[in-house]
Design a protein around this motif. Structure first.
Motif, PDB file in Angstrom:
ATOM      1  N   SER A  29      51.704  84.003 152.497  1.00  0.00           N
ATOM      2  CA  SER A  29      50.425  84.647 152.821  1.00  0.00           C
ATOM      3  C   SER A  29      49.673  85.053 151.563  1.00  0.00           C
ATOM      4  O   SER A  29      48.436  84.966 151.503  1.00  0.00           O
ATOM      5  N   SER A  58      56.112  85.608 149.812  1.00  0.00           N
ATOM      6  CA  SER A  58      55.373  85.334 151.041  1.00  0.00           C
ATOM      7  C   SER A  58      54.246  84.327 150.802  1.00  0.00           C
ATOM      8  O   SER A  58      53.425  84.505 149.888  1.00  0.00           O
ATOM      9  N   VAL A  66      43.391  87.069 157.628  1.00  0.00           N
ATOM     10  CA  VAL A  66      44.746  86.520 157.576  1.00  0.00           C
ATOM     11  C   VAL A  66      45.666  87.414 158.406  1.00  0.00           C
ATOM     12  O   VAL A  66      45.780  88.614 158.143  1.00  0.00           O
ATOM     13  N   ALA A  74      49.272  83.382 159.648  1.00  0.00           N
ATOM     14  CA  ALA A  74      50.244  82.978 158.633  1.00  0.00           C
ATOM     15  C   ALA A  74      51.654  83.422 158.982  1.00  0.00           C
ATOM     16  O   ALA A  74      52.627  82.790 158.574  1.00  0.00           O
ATOM     17  N   THR A  75      51.770  84.533 159.728  1.00  0.00           N
ATOM     18  CA  THR A  75      53.073  85.060 160.144  1.00  0.00           C
ATOM     19  C   THR A  75      52.994  85.399 161.619  1.00  0.00           C
ATOM     20  O   THR A  75      52.070  86.096 162.044  1.00  0.00           O
ATOM     21  N   TYR A  89      43.347  91.235 155.645  1.00  0.00           N
ATOM     22  CA  TYR A  89      44.577  90.881 156.344  1.00  0.00           C
ATOM     23  C   TYR A  89      44.968  91.976 157.315  1.00  0.00           C
ATOM     24  O   TYR A  89      44.572  93.143 157.169  1.00  0.00           O
ATOM     25  N   TYR A 107      56.810  87.396 154.823  1.00  0.00           N
ATOM     26  CA  TYR A 107      57.133  85.965 154.793  1.00  0.00           C
ATOM     27  C   TYR A 107      57.713  85.464 156.102  1.00  0.00           C
ATOM     28  O   TYR A 107      57.730  84.251 156.346  1.00  0.00           O
ATOM     29  N   ASP A 166      48.611  93.249 159.277  1.00  0.00           N
ATOM     30  CA  ASP A 166      50.047  93.100 159.484  1.00  0.00           C
ATOM     31  C   ASP A 166      50.615  94.439 159.929  1.00  0.00           C
ATOM     32  O   ASP A 166      50.558  95.414 159.175  1.00  0.00           O
ATOM     33  N   ALA A 200      51.327  89.289 156.623  1.00  0.00           N
ATOM     34  CA  ALA A 200      51.487  89.266 155.173  1.00  0.00           C
ATOM     35  C   ALA A 200      52.940  89.050 154.764  1.00  0.00           C
ATOM     36  O   ALA A 200      53.199  88.525 153.684  1.00  0.00           O
ATOM     37  N   THR A 259      38.426  87.719 152.121  1.00  0.00           N
ATOM     38  CA  THR A 259      39.576  87.828 153.022  1.00  0.00           C
ATOM     39  C   THR A 259      39.938  89.280 153.277  1.00  0.00           C
ATOM     40  O   THR A 259      39.780  90.143 152.413  1.00  0.00           O
TER      41      THR A 259
END
Length: 449
Positions: free
Chosen positions: A356, A354, A339, A411-412, A372, A344, A374, A342, A370
């Motif tokens: 995420s 968020s 992902v 996602a972001t 992530y 929003y 960020d 994270a 998963t």
């Protein structure tokens, strides 16, 4: 000494505002309170900040905001000069001339307003309230909160609003990470409980924001903020629904919006996404729909928009599962998913609500693993709704790392990402923000969701 009459007390406060001897108290030193304190400091006011978190207090007194997009230089200088102090000692609430309340107003699990932070703060103020103080609430809430919740608690002291103290509501309008508009450059709506309270609110805020916008009551001011965020929620829900309809027709919603926004009137662009985030838009509309039930009204439009936006993470996960099935003849169970993002919204470290976090939970419920990445969120903090994810760390993107995953879910859409490398190395990219195309990267392994 003769007792100061209410109008004389108001005049004294107005004079203290003009000569900058008015001491500002800010309760709640987070994404709203810190920018507000900085705006007041830059305008020449001394600020006493209150927060229940001792670690937060120590951080701010050391000249660190703890919020990446908020510069700490002015705060550090003010702290060194003795013009700013943060404290968790709420017995000092009687020291400032004015107290501005910037505490959270979340929802319960049943989507009902949770005003516990406002109530606790009001009770703390009531314990130290003195004649002549000005109190302003900035926390987003339903119309009537200042009049029906805050005022009665303060008046239990025997002091009366419009006579012994001055009460106002002025909704925060923060947009974390917005480089164009900050606290000082955004007009401030103010509503007062009586003309003196309104005059003080206008005078005080008018010294450190570009413009004040007076309205006739605190309830109107409360309704203004809800209206702003409901407008956004409903329009985001609309484009989220249009995305689903157009996708079924083979039409790209992003291309449609780009073309539609060239119309110089009658259209304002809103963009679809993986779900709503931030403290305002996912929460505030439900404050009004809850309050509307008191009057026998069902806010169908607001509720429908909430249903559409709340469903978006589920639809994104379905699109991810379909993509895996179509490309690799496999589902989510046992897959490895990365992902991207994270927070929003892009370019900030703000994790409030968020989407995420919900995406990660839904993906793992389907049997996938998963991780992530960020650049703004090295570790997931503790949150009310997603406590099981607290402490997870952003992975480093060493060479070959991206290719180890079955799919990457954007996602972001942070700017500090090499989207060309991402698309080149990834087996499959699910892009919920149209980030790849906006950065000029087009490839067959990118699926918009």
């Amino acid at each position: 000494m003769n007792e100061i009459l209410p109008d004389e007390a108001a005049k004294r406060l107005l004079q203290r505002v003009r000569d900058r001897s008015f001491r500002v108290g800010v309760i709640g030193l987070g994404y709203v309170g810190v920018p507000l304190a900085l705006a007041a400091l830059r305008a020449g006011f001394d600020v006493l900040g209150f927060d229940i978190n001792p670690a937060r207090v120590s951080e701010l007194n050391a000249g660190r905001t703890g919020i990446k997009h908020i510069q700490a230089d002015d705060l550090a200088m003010a702290a060194r000069a003795g013009r700013f102090l943060a404290t968790d000692d709420f017995s000092r609430l009687d020291e400032p001339d004015g107290l501005i309340i910037c505490v959270p107003t979340p929802l319960t699990r049943h989507r009902e307003p949770d005003l516990s932070f406002v109530v606790q703060t009001a009770e703390a103020i009531a314990g130290r309230l003195r004649k002549g103080q000005f109190i302003a609430l900035e926390s987003t809430t339903y119309p009537g909160t200042t009049e029906e919740i805050l005022k009665p608690i303060l008046e239990r002291t025997g002091l009366k609003s419009q006579k012994d103290f001055y009460l106002a509501f002025s909704p925060e309008r923060e947009d974390p990470g917005n480089l164009r508009f900050g606290t000082a450059s955004i007009p401030k709506v103010v509503g007062g409980d009586g003309p003196e309270a309104l005059a003080i609110a206008q005078a005080l805020y008018g010294e450190f924001v570009v413009q004040t916008v007076p309205v006739s009551s605190t309830s109107v001011a409360e309704a203004v903020k809800l209206t702003e965020n409901i407008f956004r929620s409903v329009n985001i829900a609309l484009v989220n629904e249009l995305k689903l309809i157009y996708a079924a027709m083979g039409i790209d919603i992003w291309e449609v919006i780009e073309a539609a926004k060239t119309k110089p009137f009658g259209f304002m662009p809103f963009y679809p996404g993986p779900g709503l985030g931030g403290h305002c838009i996912p929460i505030d509309p439900f404050y009004l729909s809850w309050k509307a039930r008191e009057y026998g009204i069902t806010a169908r439009f607001i509720e429908l928009a909430g249903e559409i936006n709340t469903a978006m993470p589920h639809l994104v996960v379905e699109r991810l599962a379909q993509g895996l099935d179509q490309r690799f003849a496999r589902g989510l169970n046992g897959a490895r998913i990365l992902v991207f993002g994270a927070s929003y919204k892009k370019n900030v470290d703000d994790m409030r609500e968020s989407p995420s976090l919900r995406l990660i939970e839904l993906i793992e419920q389907r049997g996938a693993q998963t991780s992530y990445h960020d650049p703004h969120v090295p570790i997931i903090p503790q949150t009310r709704e997603h406590g099981g994810l607290a402490g997870r760390r952003s992975i480093d993107l060493a060479p070959g790392t991206i290719g180890d995953f079955d799919a990457v879910l954007i996602a972001t859409d942070h700017d500090a990402v090499d989207y060309k490398r991402l698309v080149t190395e990834a087996r499959l990219v699910i892009d919920t923000r149209n980030a790849c195309e906006r950065h000029g990267v087009l490839a067959a392994n990118v699926i918009k969701a």
